[in-house]
Design a protein around this motif. Structure first.
Motif, PDB file in Angstrom:
ATOM      1  N   VAL A 117      -1.105  -0.614  -4.830  1.00 29.47           N
ATOM      2  CA  VAL A 117      -2.987  -0.192  -4.077  1.00 29.47           C
ATOM      3  C   VAL A 117      -3.537  -1.047  -5.127  1.00 29.47           C
ATOM      4  N   ASP A 166      -6.840  -3.516  -5.552  1.00 28.67           N
ATOM      5  CA  ASP A 166      -7.752  -4.522  -4.792  1.00 28.67           C
ATOM      6  C   ASP A 166      -8.751  -4.741  -5.691  1.00 28.67           C
ATOM      7  N   GLY A 172       0.839  -1.430  -0.485  1.00 29.96           N
ATOM      8  CA  GLY A 172       0.314  -0.510  -0.377  1.00 29.96           C
ATOM      9  C   GLY A 172       0.908   1.154  -0.530  1.00 29.96           C
TER      10      GLY A 172
END
Length: 475
Positions: free
Chosen positions: A352, A354, A168
């Motif tokens: 990042v 998802d 992240g």
């Protein structure tokens, strides 16, 4: 990277100049406001308030009793904390802070070091300095430091480590500074306005340079060149440039245009590789750094880096049909000076990525069927019969196709659980293999390195058995 202050910038990875401190300069105007006086007085410690109260009391008693000596003592007691408050209030704007990350991009599970530097740009020494940097809970406890007196023009440097098992982008800062005067009369806090970002990228597993006897076309050991198929008169020329080989001059076109014209050089056709990452939320079970989805993301990152190092033009594609921002039509080119930047962009995207809300792979199929994509490497979650059929059709537009199919049931089952040999997973693998995929099941805790070798062995076995081959391979 600057965390605030007005000191001079210094070189270093992850550090910016103190330009970000310009936003703090607006705070200096507050010194002429009424709020400035209140802020300075609010910073008085218990000792400072006691001195101020004692000084006022002594001054009142001296006036009532007519004792001038006591009045002088009272004024001294009252003035000392006020002077300290004024000095500390002014000093806090004369301390520059900066932060440097080393490195600014780190794989999950690895440590990064954060370097903090405080510069005293005032002509007066500081008192006790207490530093506190704000970091997300996932990176570890909030670091705190105590710095002794910093001389005029001096500096102090401290550092701390951060680590995250979860990929992240994590903000670091703002940096908070608490200043004390030497007498302990006043304590003020300053928060710098700027912050940095630590990017935790997926783990990248080095892959062996195997050669899968597939049909990835183009660059590599079997390099092809796109030759001009038209006649000599139909060659697309360009004007002569200083340094061009005179043997490439096209004399017929030179006579026609009245200036030197040269033939176009043969252009190498670079191998292309598309890495498909299935991000559908319903295709994965479980969460955390050891989940199936995290394994798929890490696997995609490993293949992307591996193919870039081998000189392929690489493209990252998800089930939503999206790719990396700034990516060209053929992906990012490898084996050149920009390959490191390309790898960084893709790693930032995977840091990042998802779960998506999609339920189908049709969008990715629509992108892939637009042309021959060379080698296709897919990391897929659970597939139903319909989605397995869509994935099977993707093979038609690729030179070679390798699929890593994650068994969701096995990933959430106890380690001693034995998968059913006639499970739905086996049926999906059969459908993909019949369509021409080199399909492998990924159990919990599997090594991508071993699966990569296994894919090579499986494909080589198929080719030995008589499957069609174009004579090209991939590494």
């Amino acid at each position: 990277m600057a965390a605030g202050g007005s000191g001079q910038p210094s070189a270093g990875q992850g550090r910016k100049g103190d330009k970000g401190d310009k936003g703090d300069k607006g705070d200096k105007g507050d010194k002429g406001d009424k709020g400035s006086v209140r802020t300075a007085l609010a910073g008085l410690t218990t000792r400072g308030r006691s001195f101020l109260a004692a000084g006022i009391a002594a001054a009142v008693c001296a006036y009532v009793l007519g004792q001038p000596d006591l009045l002088r003592v009272g004024l001294l007691l009252a003035a000392l904390p006020l002077i300290c408050a004024a000095v500390v209030y002014r000093t806090r704007y004369r301390v520059a802070g900066s932060r440097r990350l080393s490195p600014a991009r780190v794989p999950a599970g690895s440590e990064a070091r954060v370097h903090l530097r405080m510069d005293n740009v005032s002509r007066l020494p500081t008192g006790l300095l207490m530093l506190q940097d704000r970091v997300p809970y996932v990176l570890g406890p909030r670091p705190r430091f105590v710095l002794d007196r910093v001389e005029a023009g001096g500096r102090r440097e401290v550092s701390y480590r951060v680590r995250s098992d979860l990929r992240g982008r994590y903000p670091l800062g703002p940096l908070q500074l608490r200043l004390n005067d030497p007498f302990g009369m006043c304590e003020l806090t300053r928060s710098f306005s700027t912050h940095d970002t630590l990017t935790v990228i997926p783990r990248v597993e080095p892959l062996p340079p195997v050669r899968l006897s597939g049909e990835a076309k183009g660059y590599g050991e079997g390099r092809q060149r796109s030759l001009a198929l038209a006649g000599e008169d139909d060659v697309i020329p360009r004007a002569y440039r200083y340094g061009d080989d005179l043997r490439r001059v096209h004399w017929r076109l030179t006579a026609r245009y009245g200036e030197l014209m040269v033939r176009r050089e043969e252009q190498p056709q670079r191998s292309r590789c598309t890495v498909l990452l299935d991000t559908r939320g319903l295709a994965y079970q479980g969460a955390g750094p050891d989940s199936a989805f995290e394994w798929a993301v890490s696997g995609a990152a490993s293949v992307l880096v591996h193919m870039l190092e081998r000189g392929f033009s690489v493209r990252l594609l998800t089930d939503t049909g999206n790719s990396v921002p700034g990516e060209g039509a053929d992906g990012f080119a490898g084996a050149n000076q920009e390959s490191a930047d390309a790898a960084g962009l893709m790693m930032d995207t995977l840091a990042v990525v998802d779960h998506s809300d999609g339920t189908s792979l049709s969008r990715a199929y629509d992108v892939l069927r637009g042309g021959n994509e060379g080698l296709l490497v897919a990391f897929l979650g659970d597939l139903d019969e319909e989605e397995a059929a869509v994935a099977a059709k993707m093979r038609q537009r690729s030179g070679g196709a390798v699929a890593f199919l994650l068994d969701g049931d096995h990933w959430v089952r106890e380690p001693n659980g034995v998968p059913d040999p006639m499970s739905r997973q086996e049926e999906r693998l059969r459908m993909l293999r019949e369509a021409g995929w080199t399909a492998l099941s990924v159990p919990r805790g599997a090594s991508l390195n071993e699966l990569w070798r296994q894919a090579d062995r499986d494909r080589a076995g198929v080719m030995t058995a008589g499957a069609a081959s174009s004579g090209e391979g991939w590494s």
